[in-house]
Motif scaffolding. Structure first.
Motif, PDB file in Angstrom:
ATOM      1  N   UNK A 130       8.903  22.515   2.964  1.00 34.15           N
ATOM      2  CA  UNK A 130       9.804  21.423   3.330  1.00 34.15           C
ATOM      3  C   UNK A 130       9.356  20.743   4.615  1.00 34.15           C
ATOM      4  N   UNK A 131       8.914  21.545   5.582  1.00 34.75           N
ATOM      5  CA  UNK A 131       8.438  20.965   6.839  1.00 34.75           C
ATOM      6  C   UNK A 131       7.218  20.079   6.599  1.00 34.75           C
ATOM      7  N   UNK A 132       6.321  20.523   5.729  1.00 34.03           N
ATOM      8  CA  UNK A 132       5.140  19.719   5.406  1.00 34.03           C
ATOM      9  C   UNK A 132       5.528  18.447   4.671  1.00 34.03           C
ATOM     10  N   UNK A 133       6.486  18.551   3.751  1.00 33.55           N
ATOM     11  CA  UNK A 133       6.935  17.373   3.028  1.00 33.55           C
ATOM     12  C   UNK A 133       7.574  16.352   3.974  1.00 33.55           C
ATOM     13  N   UNK A 134       8.337  16.861   4.936  1.00 34.85           N
ATOM     14  CA  UNK A 134       9.019  15.974   5.879  1.00 34.85           C
ATOM     15  C   UNK A 134       8.030  15.219   6.753  1.00 34.85           C
ATOM     16  N   UNK A 135       6.832  15.774   6.944  1.00 29.01           N
ATOM     17  CA  UNK A 135       5.833  15.147   7.802  1.00 29.01           C
ATOM     18  C   UNK A 135       4.938  14.151   7.104  1.00 29.01           C
ATOM     19  N   UNK A 136       5.175  13.877   5.842  1.00 26.81           N
ATOM     20  CA  UNK A 136       4.312  12.949   5.114  1.00 26.81           C
ATOM     21  C   UNK A 136       4.693  11.513   5.466  1.00 26.81           C
ATOM     22  N   UNK A 137       3.712  10.786   5.994  1.00 31.46           N
ATOM     23  CA  UNK A 137       3.920   9.404   6.413  1.00 31.46           C
ATOM     24  C   UNK A 137       2.569   8.692   6.402  1.00 31.46           C
ATOM     25  N   UNK A 138       2.537   7.457   6.914  1.00 35.79           N
ATOM     26  CA  UNK A 138       1.301   6.682   6.875  1.00 35.79           C
ATOM     27  C   UNK A 138       0.181   7.383   7.648  1.00 35.79           C
ATOM     28  N   UNK A 139       0.506   8.005   8.770  1.00 39.97           N
ATOM     29  CA  UNK A 139      -0.517   8.693   9.551  1.00 39.97           C
ATOM     30  C   UNK A 139      -1.114   9.853   8.764  1.00 39.97           C
ATOM     31  N   UNK A 140      -0.260  10.597   8.062  1.00 35.63           N
ATOM     32  CA  UNK A 140      -0.767  11.687   7.225  1.00 35.63           C
ATOM     33  C   UNK A 140      -1.656  11.135   6.121  1.00 35.63           C
ATOM     34  N   UNK A 141      -1.284   9.991   5.561  1.00 37.12           N
ATOM     35  CA  UNK A 141      -2.108   9.368   4.544  1.00 37.12           C
ATOM     36  C   UNK A 141      -3.482   8.986   5.072  1.00 37.12           C
ATOM     37  N   UNK A 142      -3.528   8.477   6.307  1.00 41.53           N
ATOM     38  CA  UNK A 142      -4.817   8.124   6.901  1.00 41.53           C
ATOM     39  C   UNK A 142      -5.720   9.354   7.024  1.00 41.53           C
ATOM     40  N   UNK A 143      -5.128  10.485   7.328  1.00 44.88           N
ATOM     41  CA  UNK A 143      -5.908  11.716   7.464  1.00 44.88           C
ATOM     42  C   UNK A 143      -6.447  12.213   6.128  1.00 44.88           C
ATOM     43  N   UNK A 144      -5.871  11.716   5.026  1.00 50.25           N
ATOM     44  CA  UNK A 144      -6.305  12.132   3.692  1.00 50.25           C
ATOM     45  C   UNK A 144      -7.410  11.241   3.129  1.00 50.25           C
ATOM     46  N   UNK A 145      -7.779  10.202   3.844  1.00 51.80           N
ATOM     47  CA  UNK A 145      -8.880   9.363   3.370  1.00 51.80           C
ATOM     48  C   UNK A 145     -10.158  10.202   3.278  1.00 51.80           C
ATOM     49  N   UNK A 146     -10.902   9.985   2.220  1.00 50.04           N
ATOM     50  CA  UNK A 146     -12.121  10.754   1.999  1.00 50.04           C
ATOM     51  C   UNK A 146     -11.920  11.967   1.116  1.00 50.04           C
ATOM     52  N   UNK A 147     -10.674  12.357   0.855  1.00 55.03           N
ATOM     53  CA  UNK A 147     -10.406  13.486  -0.029  1.00 55.03           C
ATOM     54  C   UNK A 147     -10.546  13.040  -1.486  1.00 55.03           C
ATOM     55  N   UNK A 148     -10.698  13.990  -2.423  1.00 57.95           N
ATOM     56  CA  UNK A 148     -10.767  13.597  -3.841  1.00 57.95           C
ATOM     57  C   UNK A 148      -9.547  12.811  -4.307  1.00 57.95           C
ATOM     58  N   UNK A 149      -8.364  13.150  -3.790  1.00 58.97           N
ATOM     59  CA  UNK A 149      -7.154  12.416  -4.175  1.00 58.97           C
ATOM     60  C   UNK A 149      -7.253  10.954  -3.764  1.00 58.97           C
ATOM     61  N   UNK A 150      -7.711  10.720  -2.531  1.00 61.40           N
ATOM     62  CA  UNK A 150      -7.878   9.344  -2.066  1.00 61.40           C
ATOM     63  C   UNK A 150      -8.981   8.632  -2.831  1.00 61.40           C
ATOM     64  N   UNK A 151     -10.071   9.307  -3.097  1.00 63.72           N
ATOM     65  CA  UNK A 151     -11.184   8.679  -3.812  1.00 63.72           C
ATOM     66  C   UNK A 151     -10.759   8.222  -5.203  1.00 63.72           C
TER      67      UNK A 151
END
Length: 264
Positions: A130-151
């Motif tokens: 739940x804590x991880x879910x609550x922290x999902x935002x645009x900044x978290x998305x930027x950190x995911x760039x380059x991952x297979x999900x983002x690709x």
């Protein structure tokens, strides 16, 4: 492979195989490709209709929040668009929540339901999840760039620049409290719950969810009879995590018999 114009949304779906219709709904930040490893096994027995939910995959976002309820209405509108009453629906994680809401809001459209790694209330996740879910935002998305999900998203999304917006809207959805327990207890659709034994959901909630569906109870005088078997089922798959369960070959081996066989 096509788009359906439903509820102001161009909803992407693709079809594989023949037979009774089975709708597949992916998890958060995913797409129909989530189920690629198990799709052939499902399509051998079903007309599989795999959907990209609002803002995911090939379905562009629209000017409305992400909500389980509105995405469920999208799925229902697609079923009506394709003239498919009585479909089976399999949803994983976020898609499981959408599948459950589809059965609750449109029970006449859903014949059977398979929910994979899905809680029936927000507090059904582990506290650290739940804590991880609550922290999902645009900044978290930027950190995911380059991952297979983002690709994957960058390759197939109509507007790859919407990646931060998907994270912002998803975070807003995942921070909202919900408890669908009363509606689950009233659900008449036969349901298979599938979890991993190392899931993001504790076993206690798995049992609670199953109990709401009528499982784990012994009717008086039912010993040794078919009455011990509720219409719904519970499966906990060994040696798997939340991320691994939608691709395990064990999933179609469990789901197809449940969808096919007479339950009583």
């Amino acid at each position: 492979m096509s788009y359906a114009d439903v509820n102001g949304l161009r909803l992407w779906y693709e079809e594989h195989g023949e037979g009774r219709p089975l709708v597949l709904l992916h998890g958060g930040y995913g797409a129909v490709e989530t189920f690629a490893p198990i799709l052939p096994a499902l399509a051998r027995r079903r007309r599989v209709i795999a959907v990209d939910l609002q803002g995911h995959g090939r379905t562009a976002d629209v000017d409305r929040p992400l909500r389980y309820e509105s995405m469920a209405d999208d799925v229902a509108a697609l079923l009506r668009h394709l003239d498919l009453p009585g479909a089976e629906v399999l949803g994983y994680s976020l898609g499981g929540g959408v599948a459950l809401r589809t059965a609750i809001q449109h029970p006449e459209l859903v014949r059977r339901l398979v929910l994979v790694s899905t809680p029936c209330r927000r507090q059904g996740w582990y506290p650290e999840v739940l804590a991880a879910l609550a922290g999902q935002d645009e900044q978290a998305g930027e950190q995911m760039r380059g991952t297979p999900t983002y690709q994957l998203y960058e390759r197939i999304a109509p507007r790859p620049q919407d990646w931060p917006q998907l994270w912002a809207k998803s975070g807003a959805l995942l921070r909202r409290e919900y408890d669908w327990s009363p509606e689950v207890a009233a659900l008449a659709v036969p349901t298979l719950l599938v979890f991993a034994d190392a899931d993001s959901i504790p076993v206690s909630h798995m049992a609670e969810f199953y109990g709401l569906l009528g499982g784990g109870h012994r009717p008086p005088g039912a010993a040794g009879t078919a009455r011990l078997r509720p219409l719904s089922r519970l499966a906990i798959l060994p040696g798997l995590t939340h991320q691994e369960i939608p691709t395990t070959p064990l999933l179609p081996r469990l789901a197809l018999p449940f969808l096919t066989h007479q339950l009583r």
